[in-house]
Motif scaffolding. Sequence first.
Motif, PDB file in Angstrom:
ATOM      1  N   SER A  34       0.807  -1.069   0.170  1.00 17.90           N
ATOM      2  CA  SER A  34      -0.077   0.177  -0.240  1.00 17.90           C
ATOM      3  C   SER A  34       0.862   1.322   0.008  1.00 17.90           C
ATOM      4  O   SER A  34       1.943   1.331   0.553  1.00 17.90           O
ATOM      5  N   THR A  45     -13.507   7.351  -6.707  1.00 17.71           N
ATOM      6  CA  THR A  45     -12.050   7.797  -6.747  1.00 17.71           C
ATOM      7  C   THR A  45     -11.158   7.730  -7.947  1.00 17.71           C
ATOM      8  O   THR A  45     -10.716   8.705  -8.383  1.00 17.71           O
ATOM      9  N   LYS A  70      -9.622   9.413   4.000  1.00 16.77           N
ATOM     10  CA  LYS A  70      -9.019   8.060   4.267  1.00 16.77           C
ATOM     11  C   LYS A  70      -9.902   7.159   3.424  1.00 16.77           C
ATOM     12  O   LYS A  70      -9.383   6.226   2.656  1.00 16.77           O
ATOM     13  N   THR A  71     -10.980   7.185   3.478  1.00 15.52           N
ATOM     14  CA  THR A  71     -11.892   6.082   2.625  1.00 15.52           C
ATOM     15  C   THR A  71     -11.831   6.356   1.045  1.00 15.52           C
ATOM     16  O   THR A  71     -11.800   5.180   0.709  1.00 15.52           O
ATOM     17  N   SER A 127      -8.714   4.844   0.356  1.00 16.26           N
ATOM     18  CA  SER A 127      -8.368   3.180   0.791  1.00 16.26           C
ATOM     19  C   SER A 127      -8.626   2.489  -0.790  1.00 16.26           C
ATOM     20  O   SER A 127      -8.230   1.575  -1.045  1.00 16.26           O
ATOM     21  N   LYS A 128      -9.374   3.014  -1.766  1.00 12.00           N
ATOM     22  CA  LYS A 128      -9.709   2.395  -2.785  1.00 12.00           C
ATOM     23  C   LYS A 128      -8.720   2.583  -3.832  1.00 12.00           C
ATOM     24  O   LYS A 128      -8.904   1.440  -4.599  1.00 12.00           O
ATOM     25  N   LYS A 156      -5.312   2.905  -2.893  1.00 14.26           N
ATOM     26  CA  LYS A 156      -3.828   3.007  -2.186  1.00 14.26           C
ATOM     27  C   LYS A 156      -3.017   1.846  -2.836  1.00 14.26           C
ATOM     28  O   LYS A 156      -1.597   2.190  -2.703  1.00 14.26           O
ATOM     29  N   ASP A 157      -3.478   0.546  -3.094  1.00 13.47           N
ATOM     30  CA  ASP A 157      -2.355  -0.327  -3.479  1.00 13.47           C
ATOM     31  C   ASP A 157      -1.898  -0.051  -4.754  1.00 13.47           C
ATOM     32  O   ASP A 157      -1.072  -0.763  -5.314  1.00 13.47           O
ATOM     33  N   ALA A 197      -5.706  10.643   6.870  1.00 14.46           N
ATOM     34  CA  ALA A 197      -5.435   9.747   5.748  1.00 14.46           C
ATOM     35  C   ALA A 197      -3.757   9.573   5.721  1.00 14.46           C
ATOM     36  O   ALA A 197      -3.525   8.704   4.905  1.00 14.46           O
ATOM     37  N   ASP A 257       0.295   9.059   6.659  1.00 11.15           N
ATOM     38  CA  ASP A 257       1.254   8.463   7.455  1.00 11.15           C
ATOM     39  C   ASP A 257       1.972   9.525   8.356  1.00 11.15           C
ATOM     40  O   ASP A 257       2.331   9.578   9.241  1.00 11.15           O
ATOM     41  N   ASN A 307      -5.826   8.859  14.307  1.00 13.87           N
ATOM     42  CA  ASN A 307      -4.628   8.448  13.718  1.00 13.87           C
ATOM     43  C   ASN A 307      -3.556   8.399  14.447  1.00 13.87           C
ATOM     44  O   ASN A 307      -2.754   9.232  14.586  1.00 13.87           O
TER      45      ASN A 307
END
Length: 263
Positions: free
Chosen positions: A2, A70, A106-107, A110-111, A113-114, A137, A139, A170
């Motif tokens: 991710s 997204t 963040k949501t 997440s779709k 991120k990878d 969202a 790091d 977070n």
Amino acid sequence: MSATVVTITNQKGGVGKTTTAAALLASLSNRGARVLGVDLDPQGSLGFSLGLDIEHCKTVYDVFRGEVSTEEAISTTDTCDILASNILLSAAEIEFNKPGREFLLKTALSKVKDRYDFIIIDTPPALNILTVNAYVATDSLIIPMSPEVLSLLGVSQIKETIESVRNYYNSGLTVLGILLNRFSPRLRLNREVMELAEQIASQLGTVVFQSKIRSSVSAAEAPAHGLSVIDYAPRSNPAADFESLCSEIAGDKFPIDTDSKEV
Ligand SMILES: Nc1ncnc2c1ncn2[C@@H]1O[C@H](COP(=O)(O)OP(=O)(O)OP(=O)(O)O)[C@@H](O)[C@H]1O
Ligand SMILES: [Mg+2]
């Protein structure tokens, strides 16, 4: 794997947030990383400065409203993929008022991120719901500062926001460092600037980046050409400085590709 998410933030205006976001995106992209830029600023500067027609493309606002996915809202530029923004996002504070509003970004991310190695988020000069969405969202944070507006005033506000987000949303949020922009190594004030920056960094539990960004007119010219300073003026001082910053942040995974660079 991710994506690593990094947010560029400072509630003060004009310190170099967008310039830094665009430069990191360009540098990472040139090194072969898969990168997504996210603009959370209703001014829309990140998308604009990378050549997008932000009035006519899908934006993060459309995603937050649930009108597009997204994936559908991501635009492609010569530099990288961008989830753009425009002035419509200024309604966010009032419009997105339901419980969970802190997790919209963040949501959304997440779709996708990878699909990326790095996601770089540019934020508005404010500490509001959009900034909080970025902090939830992400790091880590990079805080650019310019010597002209460097002061301890305002540090407590950003510190409070960081701590609230850590407490409630977070817990892993870290501050990578303070980035000195428009830095003039010859300036006699240099030592004072460094001392103040170190003080601010220690209040925020972080460090001042080794890399400092020098001034150059090419950094100011680049956005009008739809390019980051890295691609617009690769031999300029700020381009070299941002490359060094990128190595500081991501050099272990994405070392600079010296073969492809002209000397
Ligand atoms: N190192 C630099 N040398 C010369 N000009 C710079 C440098 N860094 C930024 N600038 C210029 O300063 C202005 C402000 O920079 P930038 O837009 O990146 O700041 P910002 O923090 O994103 O502003 P805002 O808070 O309004 O979003 C821009 O015109 C930019 O081109
Ligand atoms: Mg900006």
